[in-house]
Write an enzyme that holds these catalytic residues in place. Structure first.
Site, PDB file in Angstrom:
ATOM      1  N   ARG A 146     -28.345 -30.496 -33.895  1.00 42.22           N
ATOM      2  CA  ARG A 146     -28.037 -30.347 -32.314  1.00 42.22           C
ATOM      3  C   ARG A 146     -27.362 -29.968 -31.694  1.00 42.22           C
ATOM      4  O   ARG A 146     -27.311 -28.277 -31.446  1.00 42.22           O
ATOM      5  CB  ARG A 146     -29.812 -30.239 -31.592  1.00 42.22           C
ATOM      6  CG  ARG A 146     -29.630 -30.018 -30.253  1.00 42.22           C
ATOM      7  CD  ARG A 146     -30.375 -30.758 -29.340  1.00 42.22           C
ATOM      8  NE  ARG A 146     -30.596 -30.695 -27.510  1.00 42.22           N
ATOM      9  CZ  ARG A 146     -31.449 -30.386 -27.056  1.00 42.22           C
ATOM     10  NH1 ARG A 146     -32.392 -29.926 -27.569  1.00 42.22           N
ATOM     11  NH2 ARG A 146     -30.858 -30.734 -26.132  1.00 42.22           N
TER      12      ARG A 146
ATOM     13  N   GLU B 100     -32.307 -24.776 -34.486  1.00 42.39           N
ATOM     14  CA  GLU B 100     -33.515 -23.996 -34.875  1.00 42.39           C
ATOM     15  C   GLU B 100     -33.191 -22.108 -34.643  1.00 42.39           C
ATOM     16  O   GLU B 100     -33.017 -21.884 -34.670  1.00 42.39           O
ATOM     17  CB  GLU B 100     -32.650 -23.669 -32.461  1.00 42.39           C
ATOM     18  CG  GLU B 100     -33.530 -24.515 -31.859  1.00 42.39           C
ATOM     19  CD  GLU B 100     -33.318 -25.169 -30.371  1.00 42.39           C
ATOM     20  OE1 GLU B 100     -32.902 -23.954 -29.978  1.00 42.39           O
ATOM     21  OE2 GLU B 100     -33.494 -25.701 -29.672  1.00 42.39           O
TER      22      GLU B 100
ATOM     23  N   TYR C 126     -38.782 -29.615 -16.972  1.00 44.74           N
ATOM     24  CA  TYR C 126     -38.433 -31.036 -16.279  1.00 44.74           C
ATOM     25  C   TYR C 126     -37.087 -30.768 -16.084  1.00 44.74           C
ATOM     26  O   TYR C 126     -35.967 -29.339 -16.034  1.00 44.74           O
ATOM     27  CB  TYR C 126     -37.923 -32.581 -17.441  1.00 44.74           C
ATOM     28  CG  TYR C 126     -37.895 -31.969 -18.996  1.00 44.74           C
ATOM     29  CD1 TYR C 126     -36.148 -30.596 -19.133  1.00 44.74           C
ATOM     30  CD2 TYR C 126     -37.738 -31.781 -19.885  1.00 44.74           C
ATOM     31  CE1 TYR C 126     -35.528 -30.780 -19.907  1.00 44.74           C
ATOM     32  CE2 TYR C 126     -37.627 -31.591 -21.155  1.00 44.74           C
ATOM     33  CZ  TYR C 126     -36.397 -30.788 -21.160  1.00 44.74           C
ATOM     34  OH  TYR C 126     -35.986 -30.445 -22.145  1.00 44.74           O
TER      35      TYR C 126
ATOM     36  N   HIS D 107     -28.343 -23.729 -30.064  1.00 42.13           N
ATOM     37  CA  HIS D 107     -29.038 -25.507 -30.068  1.00 42.13           C
ATOM     38  C   HIS D 107     -28.991 -25.044 -31.970  1.00 42.13           C
ATOM     39  O   HIS D 107     -29.893 -24.312 -32.536  1.00 42.13           O
ATOM     40  CB  HIS D 107     -29.845 -25.759 -29.997  1.00 42.13           C
ATOM     41  CG  HIS D 107     -29.944 -26.147 -28.745  1.00 42.13           C
ATOM     42  ND1 HIS D 107     -30.324 -25.966 -27.487  1.00 42.13           N
ATOM     43  CD2 HIS D 107     -28.941 -27.099 -27.851  1.00 42.13           C
ATOM     44  CE1 HIS D 107     -30.356 -27.259 -26.942  1.00 42.13           C
ATOM     45  NE2 HIS D 107     -29.626 -27.494 -26.543  1.00 42.13           N
TER      46      HIS D 107
ATOM     47  N   HIS E   7     -33.657 -20.021 -27.469  1.00 40.48           N
ATOM     48  CA  HIS E   7     -33.728 -21.283 -27.753  1.00 40.48           C
ATOM     49  C   HIS E   7     -35.256 -21.267 -28.630  1.00 40.48           C
ATOM     50  O   HIS E   7     -35.868 -20.415 -28.996  1.00 40.48           O
ATOM     51  CB  HIS E   7     -33.988 -22.044 -26.906  1.00 40.48           C
ATOM     52  CG  HIS E   7     -32.793 -23.135 -26.569  1.00 40.48           C
ATOM     53  ND1 HIS E   7     -31.777 -23.933 -26.402  1.00 40.48           N
ATOM     54  CD2 HIS E   7     -31.699 -21.728 -25.701  1.00 40.48           C
ATOM     55  CE1 HIS E   7     -30.561 -23.552 -25.120  1.00 40.48           C
ATOM     56  NE2 HIS E   7     -30.750 -22.731 -24.953  1.00 40.48           N
ATOM     57  N   SER E   8     -35.794 -22.747 -29.599  1.00 35.05           N
ATOM     58  CA  SER E   8     -37.043 -23.072 -29.718  1.00 35.05           C
ATOM     59  C   SER E   8     -37.041 -24.072 -30.122  1.00 35.05           C
ATOM     60  O   SER E   8     -36.009 -24.443 -29.447  1.00 35.05           O
ATOM     61  CB  SER E   8     -36.991 -21.995 -31.238  1.00 35.05           C
ATOM     62  OG  SER E   8     -36.039 -23.420 -31.966  1.00 35.05           O
ATOM     63  N   TYR E   9     -38.527 -24.159 -29.972  1.00 37.00           N
ATOM     64  CA  TYR E   9     -39.432 -24.203 -29.898  1.00 37.00           C
ATOM     65  C   TYR E   9     -40.406 -24.503 -28.661  1.00 37.00           C
ATOM     66  O   TYR E   9     -39.836 -25.002 -27.926  1.00 37.00           O
ATOM     67  CB  TYR E   9     -40.124 -24.295 -31.050  1.00 37.00           C
ATOM     68  CG  TYR E   9     -40.164 -26.196 -30.743  1.00 37.00           C
ATOM     69  CD1 TYR E   9     -41.973 -26.053 -31.738  1.00 37.00           C
ATOM     70  CD2 TYR E   9     -39.676 -26.485 -30.867  1.00 37.00           C
ATOM     71  CE1 TYR E   9     -42.503 -27.142 -31.272  1.00 37.00           C
ATOM     72  CE2 TYR E   9     -40.197 -28.076 -30.843  1.00 37.00           C
ATOM     73  CZ  TYR E   9     -41.940 -28.312 -31.316  1.00 37.00           C
ATOM     74  OH  TYR E   9     -42.192 -29.523 -31.780  1.00 37.00           O
TER      75      TYR E   9
END
Lengths: 93, 309
Positions: free
Chosen positions: B127, B72, B248, B69, B196-198
């Site tokens: 992103r 990030e 999710y 992404h 990834h973050s965050y």
């Protein structure tokens, strides 16, 4: 170049599932141009959302009307980006 | 311009060209240990570079990717630090040495180079990938919804203007197809770590369904150990669990696909947000983030070595 003057990032804390559902409805309002950094999932997790300047009033009103707690996590996104840019330039120099 | 990777500024964010120069420098300095593989090209024609750390032939592999992404930035910054850390610790740290004497490590530092470049030139908050979507004015696909497991389900968007747009078809993005082809052609990856973050989470499959992964108990316990080790350095608290139960439903995500390819130790990290700056994490957070994350990576890599399958 896209800039983010006046954009704020709100950290929203939902109290229950009903508020989570309200936040989901809010996030689906395309015209507000919200950028969800952390989506509304469960009341145990905060919701972080970048709100464009033009949508701030509408979003704050919505949160206030529905008694949803929030605080401003980033006052002005562009200020931070400018600071980031300055930092990078300084380091390059 | 740093002359060696010892002079490189690990505590700052860097543009794509600088990161590419860093990789070339690191390879040149350590050509007995590292080689650079180009696994494909991005939509805009940029090379998809992977660093291969190897001490022998025909080894099983451990994959680590950062920067899928684009916005990030903390993740490629951490990836750069990991690369140097591997070089520094090989031959000095007995655990890492043992890992590298038995496994190859593949590190893709900028997994979405078009997006990364775009964040440096046009939109810091970008992103997705940068491939146009026919029939839409909105550009790009979420590279973490474009994989061929659960593709197109409700945990992704069919709207090209959304941040979680899954794309027109599985692996439609060349950045994803390149990894898919690499994983299949390698055929012996044992661990796949996508960073990834965050939001400080360590997640394992599945994201697309609530059925527990068959190795759930082991994955959960390993996540507990890894996050405890991570927390031991700067007290950064992580939550952990399967994607669908912890955050999710997410469909078409990287580690669901890798797990279903038989890579048991498939995890996604969401790095720290201490300071609560999100994707504009201050540069002074880079080193602490990388250092603490490395501890967790080591736990997972060591577990992989000690539990062959």
């Amino acid at each position: 170049k896209t800039t983010f003057e006046g954009h704020q990032v709100l950290r929203i804390t939902a109290q229950d599932a009903a508020q989570i559902n309200l936040l989901k409805e809010l996030s689906e309002q395309q015209h507000l141009g919200l950028d969800l950094w952390m989506e509304p999932v469960h009341e145990s997790l905060p919701v972080d959302v970048r709100v464009p300047f033009n949508s701030l009033q509408a979003v704050r009103s919505f949160l206030g009307y529905n008694h949803i707690q929030y605080r401003v996590m980033i006052e002005d996104v562009q200020d931070l980006l400018d600071e980031e840019q300055r930092h990078m330039l300084k380091s390059h120099v | 311009i740093p002359r060696t990777t010892d002079d490189f500024d690990y505590a700052n964010y860097h543009e794509l060209s600088t990161i590419n120069s860093f990789m070339d420098m690191l390879v040149a300095e350590n050509n007995n240990l590292i080689s650079k593989i180009v696994i494909g090209q991005s939509y805009e024609g940029r090379p998809l570079n992977v660093l291969k750390f190897s001490t022998g032939a025909n080894r099983p592999g451990i994959w680590i990717d950062t920067g899928i992404h684009a916005r990030e930035w903390i993740t490629p910054a951490s990836g750069i630090w990991f690369a140097k850390k591997i070089v520094n610790d090989y031959g000095r740290d007995s655990v890492l040495t043992d890992i590298l004497n038995n496994y190859d490590i593949f590190l893709e530092i900028v997994t979405n180079p078009d997006g990364y470049q775009f964040t440096h030139t046009s939109n810091r908050m970008w992103r997705k990938t940068r491939k146009p979507n026919p029939g839409s004015s909105c550009v790009g696909v979420d590279p973490n919804r474009n994989w061929d497991t659960g593709f197109g389900g409700p945990g992704a968007s069919g709207n090209p203007c959304d941040e979680t747009y899954h794309g027109p078809s599985p692996n439609s993005e060349p950045e994803i197809k390149a990894i898919v082809d690499f994983v299949k052609s390698h055929g012996n990856l044992k661990t796949f770590l996508s960073i990834h973050s965050y939001s400080q989470m360590l997640l394992y499959p599945y994201g697309y369904k609530s059925t527990p992964a068959k190795d759930q108990a082991e994955l959960h316990e390993l996540a507990r150990k890894a996050t405890a080790e991570l927390q031991s350095l700067h007290n950064t608290r992580y939550t952990y669990g399967s994607i669908i139960t912890t955050i999710y439903q997410a469909d078409g995500v990287t580690i669901d696909w890798t797990y279903d390819q038989g890579i048991k130790y498939s995890y996604t990290f969401e790095l720290r947000d201490t300071g609560r700056y999100g994707f504009v994490l201050p540069a002074d957070q880079i080193l602490p983030t990388a250092e603490e994350t490395w501890l967790a990576l080591m736990v997972i890599m060591e577990h992989t070595k000690n539990n062959p399958y």
